[in-house]
Design an enzyme around this catalytic site. Structure first.
Site, PDB file in Angstrom:
ATOM      1  N   ASN A  95       0.862  -1.180   0.000  1.00  0.00           N
ATOM      2  CA  ASN A  95       0.000   0.000   0.000  1.00  0.00           C
ATOM      3  C   ASN A  95       0.902   1.234   0.000  1.00  0.00           C
ATOM      4  O   ASN A  95       1.449   1.607   1.032  1.00  0.00           O
ATOM      5  CB  ASN A  95      -0.888  -0.031   1.253  1.00  0.00           C
ATOM      6  N   TRP A  96       1.040   1.856  -1.176  1.00  0.00           N
ATOM      7  CA  TRP A  96       1.971   2.994  -1.294  1.00  0.00           C
ATOM      8  C   TRP A  96       1.408   4.262  -0.653  1.00  0.00           C
ATOM      9  O   TRP A  96       2.130   5.240  -0.488  1.00  0.00           O
ATOM     10  CB  TRP A  96       2.268   3.293  -2.762  1.00  0.00           C
ATOM     11  N   LYS A  97       0.121   4.259  -0.367  1.00  0.00           N
ATOM     12  CA  LYS A  97      -0.543   5.461   0.176  1.00  0.00           C
ATOM     13  C   LYS A  97      -0.263   6.659  -0.744  1.00  0.00           C
ATOM     14  O   LYS A  97      -0.129   6.487  -1.949  1.00  0.00           O
ATOM     15  CB  LYS A  97      -0.106   5.718   1.621  1.00  0.00           C
ATOM     16  N   HIS A 128      -9.498   0.909   5.079  1.00  0.00           N
ATOM     17  CA  HIS A 128      -8.209   1.144   5.747  1.00  0.00           C
ATOM     18  C   HIS A 128      -8.434   2.098   6.922  1.00  0.00           C
ATOM     19  O   HIS A 128      -9.256   3.009   6.843  1.00  0.00           O
ATOM     20  CB  HIS A 128      -7.203   1.728   4.745  1.00  0.00           C
ATOM     21  N   GLU A 173      -6.852   4.581   7.930  1.00  0.00           N
ATOM     22  CA  GLU A 173      -6.692   6.007   7.605  1.00  0.00           C
ATOM     23  C   GLU A 173      -7.961   6.547   6.961  1.00  0.00           C
ATOM     24  O   GLU A 173      -8.366   7.693   7.199  1.00  0.00           O
ATOM     25  CB  GLU A 173      -5.469   6.201   6.696  1.00  0.00           C
ATOM     26  N   GLU A 211      -5.237  -5.175  10.673  1.00  0.00           N
ATOM     27  CA  GLU A 211      -4.218  -4.145  10.901  1.00  0.00           C
ATOM     28  C   GLU A 211      -4.510  -3.430  12.218  1.00  0.00           C
ATOM     29  O   GLU A 211      -5.316  -2.493  12.250  1.00  0.00           O
ATOM     30  CB  GLU A 211      -4.257  -3.122   9.763  1.00  0.00           C
ATOM     31  N   GLY A 255       2.475   2.234  10.817  1.00  0.00           N
ATOM     32  CA  GLY A 255       3.401   3.360  10.656  1.00  0.00           C
ATOM     33  C   GLY A 255       4.079   3.789  11.940  1.00  0.00           C
ATOM     34  O   GLY A 255       4.687   4.853  12.009  1.00  0.00           O
ATOM     35  N   SER A 308       3.570  -2.138  10.481  1.00  0.00           N
ATOM     36  CA  SER A 308       5.031  -2.135  10.671  1.00  0.00           C
ATOM     37  C   SER A 308       5.667  -3.494  10.359  1.00  0.00           C
ATOM     38  O   SER A 308       6.607  -3.920  11.046  1.00  0.00           O
ATOM     39  CB  SER A 308       5.390  -1.672  12.083  1.00  0.00           C
ATOM     40  N   GLY A 332       2.819  -1.139   4.334  1.00  0.00           N
ATOM     41  CA  GLY A 332       2.837   0.286   4.023  1.00  0.00           C
ATOM     42  C   GLY A 332       4.254   0.745   3.744  1.00  0.00           C
ATOM     43  O   GLY A 332       4.789   0.565   2.642  1.00  0.00           O
ATOM     44  N   GLY A 333       4.902   1.325   4.765  1.00  0.00           N
ATOM     45  CA  GLY A 333       6.225   1.927   4.611  1.00  0.00           C
ATOM     46  C   GLY A 333       7.237   1.060   3.868  1.00  0.00           C
ATOM     47  O   GLY A 333       7.937   1.540   2.964  1.00  0.00           O
TER      48      GLY A 333
HETATM   49  C1  PEP Z   1      -0.782   0.110   6.242  1.00  0.00           C
HETATM   50  O1  PEP Z   1      -1.013   1.306   6.307  1.00  0.00           O
HETATM   51  O2  PEP Z   1      -1.567  -0.647   5.649  1.00  0.00           O
HETATM   52  C2  PEP Z   1       0.423  -0.387   6.904  1.00  0.00           C
HETATM   53  C3  PEP Z   1       0.473  -1.632   7.255  1.00  0.00           C
HETATM   54  O3  PEP Z   1       1.444   0.528   7.103  1.00  0.00           O
HETATM   55  P1  PEP Z   1       2.899   0.246   7.726  1.00  0.00           P
HETATM   56  O4  PEP Z   1       3.410  -1.037   7.124  1.00  0.00           O
HETATM   57  O5  PEP Z   1       3.720   1.424   7.328  1.00  0.00           O
HETATM   58  O6  PEP Z   1       2.705   0.116   9.202  1.00  0.00           O
END
Ligand code: PEP
Length: 253
Positions: free
Chosen positions: A9-11, A98, A100, A170, A176, A216, A237-238
């Site tokens: 997920n590049w956001k 999600h 967010e 999640e 994050g 994470s 994500g990251g």
């Molecule tokens: C996400 O936002 O779906 C996620 C898992 O982010 P991160 O890996 O950066 O915690």
């Protein structure tokens, strides 16, 4: 056998040239090293980069997903993107619910349910996110919260429709933040979710559903998370913004 999935997920990150570089970096690495058997990689870029990514995905190293969709068919919804549009661009997956979007854009379980319906009607597989915030975990409310999100967002579907669903657990406190759920916490919740699905649709449907962990997840912790029997991969994500990290996570099965 259900699939192991690693979805990135590049956001709202990367300029076009950087995004292009990321995809070609992933392709270069996958040319040298094949994904483990039964593993699917999905890239979820921002809307403007979908076509660039689906062009690359014709070489079939990965599938492409969107990060959001509107819950209406079509019409006067300025700035929005429909499931029909995504389908016409060969997008195969879409993230829904999600944390967010729930926190910043008011995406409720009822909206999640309508988005899921739009996606299924247009042959796109929803990746449906669920998970508790820190206060809920501290108040031992995580199972209640996830049960509500899954029940209200998904359990209106028929068993046949539900077969298209991918779930991503999640915990919001892990997204994050660098704070990962322990493998035991992830396994406990994934088994709980699979139990909910089994109660509603039967064991066969539950066993066929891929349930991903997100929060994470990195190359350094992916192996111990994915080693759990009910953890079928990750929504990343990251670490999906860096070709080597993302491919290393996909190699962790
Ligand atoms: C996400 O936002 O779906 C996620 C898992 O982010 P991160 O890996 O950066 O915690």
């Amino acid at each position: 056998m259900r699939k192991n999935i690693v979805a990135g997920n590049w956001k709202m990150n990367k300029r076009f040239d950087e995004a292009d570089e990321l995809v070609s970096g992933i392709m270069d690495l996958l040319e040298k090293q094949e994904l483990p058997q039964n593993t699917l990689m999905i890239l979820c870029p921002p809307f403007p980069y979908l076509e660039m990514c689906t062009d690359y995905s014709n070489d079939s190293y990965f599938a492409i997903g969107a990060q959001n969709v509107n819950d209406n068919d079509r019409g006067a919804y300025t700035g929005e993107v429909s499931a029909e549009m995504l389908n016409s661009m060969e997008v195969e997956y879409c993230i829904v619910g999600h944390s967010e979007r729930r926190a910043y854009y008011g995406e409720t379980d009822a909206i999640v349910a309508r988005k899921v319906d739009q996606l299924i009607k247009n042959d796109i597989r929803p990746i449906v996110c669920c998970g508790e915030v820190l206060e809920e975990r501290e108040g031992n409310k995580q199972f209640e919260v996830v049960r509500r999100q899954i029940t209200d967002g998904l359990f209106h579907l028929s068993a046949e429709q539900f077969a298209n669903i991918v779930i991503a657990y999640e915990p919001v406190w892990a997204i994050g933040t660098g704070k990962t759920a322990t493998p035991a916490q992830a396994q406990e919740m994934h088994a709980f979710i699979r139990g909910l699905i089994a109660d509603k649709y039967g064991k066969e449907v539950a066993e066929a559903t891929s349930i991903l962990y997100g929060g994470s997840c990195k190359p350094t912790n992916a192996k111990e998370l994915f080693a759990n029997p009910d953890v079928d991969g990750g929504l990343i994500g990251g670490a999906s913004l860096q070709a080597e990290d993302f491919v290393n996570i996909a190699m962790a099965f």
